[in-house]
Motif scaffolding. Structure first.
Motif, short mmCIF file in Angstrom:
data_model
loop_
_atom_site.label_atom_id
_atom_site.label_comp_id
_atom_site.label_asym_id
_atom_site.label_seq_id
_atom_site.Cartn_x
_atom_site.Cartn_y
_atom_site.Cartn_z
N GLN A 163 0.84 -1.21 0.00
CA GLN A 163 0.00 0.00 0.00
C GLN A 163 0.87 1.25 0.00
O GLN A 163 0.56 2.23 -0.67
N LEU A 164 1.95 1.19 0.75
CA LEU A 164 2.88 2.33 0.80
C LEU A 164 3.55 2.53 -0.55
O LEU A 164 3.69 3.67 -1.01
N GLN A 172 2.31 1.74 -3.46
CA GLN A 172 1.30 2.25 -4.38
C GLN A 172 1.10 3.76 -4.17
O GLN A 172 1.01 4.52 -5.13
N SER A 173 1.07 4.17 -2.93
CA SER A 173 0.94 5.60 -2.63
C SER A 173 2.18 6.37 -3.10
O SER A 173 2.07 7.49 -3.60
N LYS A 177 2.19 7.16 -6.88
CA LYS A 177 1.42 8.37 -7.21
C LYS A 177 2.26 9.61 -6.97
O LYS A 177 2.24 10.56 -7.76
N GLU A 230 7.32 8.81 2.04
CA GLU A 230 5.92 8.56 2.41
C GLU A 230 5.85 7.86 3.77
O GLU A 230 5.02 8.21 4.62
N ARG A 270 4.28 9.36 7.34
CA ARG A 270 3.23 8.67 8.11
C ARG A 270 3.64 8.42 9.55
O ARG A 270 2.81 8.48 10.45
#
Length: 185
Positions: free
Chosen positions: A132-133, A135-136, A139, A156, A160
């Motif tokens: 998920q990280l 994928q973020s 972007k 990222e 977080r």
């Protein structure tokens, strides 16, 4: 003479109010409370049910919060005893000790929350492998192509983690470092 609700005169416990006085003018005896509660049991049960349902409803929608904590102890290496240092006007007076702990807290806070330290933690714990990280981070990489995907993942992850770190002083030379988040990872 004290003025009472019934007119001038002394206050006499257990005295019966005059005939024209309302029921509000009489005091409530402790033995009347159980009867009062029994008569109002429907209202009490309704209020208790509403509060219970509201609390249950709130707990269903509050996400669980995970927490990890560590205590850090930092001891002074004193060459002189406390009494000798105070006599000489040393740095171990109570005011100086408090200032030293505040300075240490600020230094520890700055060091632990710093980007280089957190980047090292992210790489050591292999947080960069989280799908998920990544994928973020892809972007973010599309918005800023000059940034490599791996660097975007690390940035990222640091972004977080950083706001979830809390550091508190627990006493002289003792610090509590806590990380809280809604996901256990």
């Amino acid at each position: 003479m004290k003025e009472t609700l019934h007119g001038p005169g002394p206050i006499i416990p257990g005295a019966v109010p005059p005939a024209g006085a309302s029921t509000l003018d009489r005091g409530l005896d402790l033995s009347q409370y159980p009867r009062l509660l029994w008569r109002r049991r429907g209202i009490i049960a309704l209020c208790a049910t509403i509060v219970f349902c509201a609390a249950l409803f709130g707990l269903i929608f509050v996400p669980p919060e995970y927490e990890s904590a560590a205590k850090l102890s930092i001891e002074d290496r004193r060459l002189l005893s406390r009494e000798v240092e105070q006599f000489l006007g040393g740095w171990n007076t109570p005011n100086q000790s408090f200032k030293r702990d505040e300075e240490r807290l600020a230094k520890i806070n700055g060091r632990i929350r710093s980007r280089p330290f957190l980047e090292q933690i992210v790489r050591t714990l292999k947080i960069t492998e989280d799908p998920q990280l990544r994928q973020s981070a892809l972007k973010a990489h599309e918005k800023n192509p000059g940034l490599s995907v791996d660097e975007a993942v690390v940035r990222e992850a640091v972004a977080r983690i950083q706001p979830n770190i809390f550091i508190q002083s627990q006493g002289p030379g003792l610090f509590l470092i806590t990380v809280r988040d809604y996901t256990p990872e």
